[in-house]
Motif scaffolding. Sequence first.
Motif, mmCIF file in Angstrom:
data_model
loop_
_atom_site.group_PDB
_atom_site.id
_atom_site.type_symbol
_atom_site.label_atom_id
_atom_site.label_comp_id
_atom_site.label_asym_id
_atom_site.label_seq_id
_atom_site.Cartn_x
_atom_site.Cartn_y
_atom_site.Cartn_z
ATOM 1 N N PRO A 337 0.832 -1.207 0.000
ATOM 2 C CA PRO A 337 0.000 0.000 0.000
ATOM 3 C C PRO A 337 0.865 1.255 0.000
ATOM 4 N N HIS A 338 0.424 2.264 -0.749
ATOM 5 C CA HIS A 338 1.181 3.504 -0.855
ATOM 6 C C HIS A 338 0.414 4.628 -0.177
ATOM 7 N N LEU A 339 1.031 5.232 0.808
ATOM 8 C CA LEU A 339 0.436 6.357 1.505
ATOM 9 C C LEU A 339 0.486 7.582 0.596
ATOM 10 N N THR A 340 -0.663 8.226 0.368
ATOM 11 C CA THR A 340 -0.692 9.377 -0.537
ATOM 12 C C THR A 340 -0.866 10.707 0.193
ATOM 13 N N SER A 341 -1.397 10.693 1.403
ATOM 14 C CA SER A 341 -1.466 11.928 2.191
ATOM 15 C C SER A 341 -1.681 11.591 3.660
ATOM 16 N N VAL A 342 -1.226 12.503 4.526
ATOM 17 C CA VAL A 342 -1.416 12.387 5.970
ATOM 18 C C VAL A 342 -1.926 13.723 6.482
#
Length: 350
Positions: A337-342
């Motif tokens: 999974p790729h984190l795209t925003s926090v």
Amino acid sequence: MAEIQPGIVNTGQNGGGEYLMPGLIELHTDNLERCVSPRPGIKWPLTAAVSYHDRDLISSGITTVCDAIAIGDIKPNSVRLKDFGSMIETIFERQKSGKLLTNHRLHLRCEISFEGICNFAEQYAANPLLSLMSLMDHTPGQRQFVSIEKYKEYYMGKYGISEAEMKNFIGYRQDIQKQYAAKNRQGLVDIAKEHKISLASHDDATINHVEEAVENGAVLSEFPTTLTAAKAAHNYGLKVLMGAPTLVLGGSHSGNVSAIELVEQNLVDVISSDYVPRSLLQSVFLISHKTNKPVYETMKLVTTNPAKTINLFEDRGSLEVGKCADLITVYDDGIVPHLTSVVVNGFRVA
């Protein structure tokens, strides 16, 4: 979070198939130790190490963390004996000054065979950020290290202890456990009760270990090493925590029960990244793929359940009006999974 209304928004963003999730909540990571000492004999400047640690967490989608600081150790002059106080103070100072992105809280990992452990724990017992205490016993021949050979392999590799030194080292560990463990356990239990601190057991291997934890008032069983212990913990109402790295790697480095086996039997309530922050998010999707459970269910292992364990669910752990606007967006390519925003407290930070 001020408002959630399906189909009615002032401004919005098309997620394009990405997942929207609450920020991840981590109860047990010693990643800071790795940042402080990236190689044996190396000590990184502490303020920089705390900053690196914080960035590791936020870039992994972890918006609330209980930094697991070990107090008490079996090796003289170790980081865990010399630097734990300055590590804690640096984290709190940096957070108070607004320099950290993740919300940092404290988890004291208490080695019960260490002579002065109760005195050290008492120093932080009244700190409002202390959210969890765990009672650890890494004596060879039981719990995590039932296998003496596995114990030798681990500590010779970690501390550079020679084969010739191991016999005396093992004898010393067993002797100090007999001398201090029972008294220290009770002292730490009393501290936790007095200050209303959530308590965890660690490396439970037998039903007796679990029953002892229940008697002590524990709410969490960290890393049970056997199926028997995990089942007993659930039967007694303890939440069970397992490590994301063992899920990713497919097994325990100590030869203990498989985390995925416990997950498949619905015996795991909380997942921890332990020593690899990025493994926490990966575990959510790995479990979903292996069990065919939807992500909105598996994500509770790293959001809702840990928040409830340390009494923070009132303001975090789910996407609800009135709670902290801590959230992440994630794209899953089926492998990693790729984190795209926090987003933390409504502001995008990564």
